[in-house]
Scaffold this active site. Structure first.
Site, short mmCIF file in Angstrom:
data_model
loop_
_atom_site.label_atom_id
_atom_site.label_comp_id
_atom_site.label_asym_id
_atom_site.label_seq_id
_atom_site.Cartn_x
_atom_site.Cartn_y
_atom_site.Cartn_z
N HIS A 168 32.12 51.69 48.15
CA HIS A 168 32.12 51.11 49.50
C HIS A 168 30.79 51.32 50.23
O HIS A 168 30.55 50.73 51.29
CB HIS A 168 33.27 51.71 50.32
N ASP A 393 41.50 33.43 40.14
CA ASP A 393 42.24 32.92 38.97
C ASP A 393 41.27 32.87 37.79
O ASP A 393 40.32 32.10 37.79
CB ASP A 393 42.78 31.52 39.31
#
Length: 450
Positions: A168, A393
């Site tokens: 992060h 996807d």
């Protein structure tokens, strides 16, 4: 009734790691480095950011793993920073370094034959995800010694999970989903990614800040801040708000515009309306005293707010926490538009000037964020329903569910995700002290039940 599940389920054991490998950019890129900037540095003490995508299908697991690794090697040519490590220059300024002889991204392949997709898509808890996502309880500062991205691919009875842990201090949610979508594009047959990352962090801020940190033990409070510590046990829960529930909340908040507004600009957005709804409900569930303060914290994307603005494709952290504070009694005594108005005002006020002032203040006295910095009795919102998480996807269909791992959770942490079916529904993932969660689950007003 879910309210009776106060005991978290045990983690899903019987996850068997088959192998660990590393993936590097497909072609040599030489030596590259990029200074971390003021927007990145406060997150060095947070844990790696964890996401879990749960997929049905992907029939031939071994073949799928190879295809994913090939796509990863390709996408890392653009997002090479994720294949690097954290470093420091001679003046002690943190940077991301990449060199062809570095290890690259860690890829763990595992199998959990006893687990089905359905076991992972219910709404309670995240403990069961722990063995499916790498780098539990690993602080971002450890990116000095380990990869900045780790991926775990786990074969299930009827699908697979992809658990990712991202450093992060190197990237925020917008950059995370930009990377994930780009990787998926290449695996689905695209020859190049549709939007290359904008890698010049210093265009957002170019102050060199020296930090005396080289390992987690340099800041003993890191270990405590990054967990709930010895606080009361937390529970996590996913609440699904359908499109019609969201519309109801929004129309309720906008039914009585504030006095003297007289302009359509004060219409409360979906985010502001849902934020007010969640803040009020959590405050009720916590049973605070009227004089107790409560803080609503939004981690706002500043890409369009900085001057000059940077592209949406800016790769890094470009978020800042925006705080709204009031007494619990005051919050609950007013109609919902009072809360929405405060949140809206705080967001509107956070312009280029406010961002600049905040950066200057931080640079003059750098402070590594801890969770208690999010505020007392806080509700803190990360992630965004705008992130197109269900567009990730890889060629065998959209995820069944997208969740956050157990890192970076504390009492009052909220993650927002769009719902799978598209539309305007929003999934609200909340971590709360267990007794407050029990009360929240029975709050008909919050659940939008008549």
């Amino acid at each position: 009734m879910a309210g009776e599940l106060a005991k978290e389920e045990p983690p899903v054991t019987n996850v068997k790691v088959l192998n660990k490998t590393n993936v590097k950019p497909q072609k040599p890129l030489g030596k590259k480095e990029c200074q971390l900037v003021t927007f990145d540095l406060p997150y060095l003490a947070f844990y790696y950011n964890q996401k879990l995508m749960i997929y049905k299908g992907a029939e031939n697991f071994e073949e799928t793993v190879e295809k994913l690794k090939d796509g990863l090697a390709l996408v890392l040519e653009d997002f090479y920073q994720l294949a690097g490590k954290l470093g420091k220059d001679e003046e002690g300024v943190f940077k991301v370094e990449y060199d062809d002889d570095m290890d690259g991204v860690e890829v763990i392949v595992a199998v959990a034959e006893g687990i089905e997709v359905a076991d992972l898509t219910d709404e309670e808890g995240t403990t069961k995800f722990q063995d499916l996502i790498p780098y539990n309880k690993i602080v971002n500062l450890e990116g000095l010694h380990r990869p900045l991205l780790a991926v775990q691919l786990t074969k299930l009875k009827d699908g697979l999970t992809m658990g990712v842990a991202l450093n992060h201090a190197v990237l925020d949610g917008t950059s995370t989903w930009h990377f994930m979508t780009s990787w998926a594009q290449l695996c689905s047959g695209a020859t190049s990614i549709s939007v290359p990352p904008f890698l010049e962090r210093t265009k957002a801020r170019n102050t060199r800040v020296k930090l005396n940190l080289s390992q987690p033990s340099d800041a003993p409070e890191l270990a405590n801040s990054a967990t709930n510590g010895d606080g009361p046990p937390l529970r996590e829960r996913l609440f699904k708000f359908s499109e019609s529930a969201i519309d109801q909340i929004k129309s309720k908040v906008n039914a009585n515009p504030p006095e003297g507004s007289g302009s359509c600009a004060t219409t409360f957005s979906t985010f502001q309306s849902l934020s007010a709804h969640v803040w009020l409900a959590v405050t009720r569930a916590r049973e605070l005293k009227p004089e107790d303060y409560t803080v609503y914290t939004v981690f706002a994307d500043c890409r369009r707010r900085v001057d000059p603005p940077v592209p949406e494709s800016y790769f890094g952290n470009l978020i800042q926490a925006i705080f709204t504070v009031t007494a619990a009694g005051l919050l609950l005594a007013h109609p919902i538009e009072f809360a929405a108005g405060m949140i809206q005002q705080a967001i509107v006020k956070h312009d280029a000037n406010a961002i600049n002032e905040r950066n200057k203040e931080w640079e003059s006295n750098p402070k590594i964020f801890q969770y208690k910095d999010a505020g007392v009795n806080c509700v803190a919102v990360g992630s965004s329903p705008r992130f197109k998480v269900y567009d990730v996807d890889f060629g065998w269909g959209k995820p069944e569910s997208v969740r956050s791992g157990s890192n970076n959770r504390f009492d009052g942490m909220v993650y927002l995700y769009p719902q799978k079916n598209g539309g305007r529904g929003i999934d609200v993932e909340i971590s709360l002290e267990a007794n407050a969660m029990d009360r929240l689950e029975k709050d008909k007003e919050f659940l939008m039940e008549a």
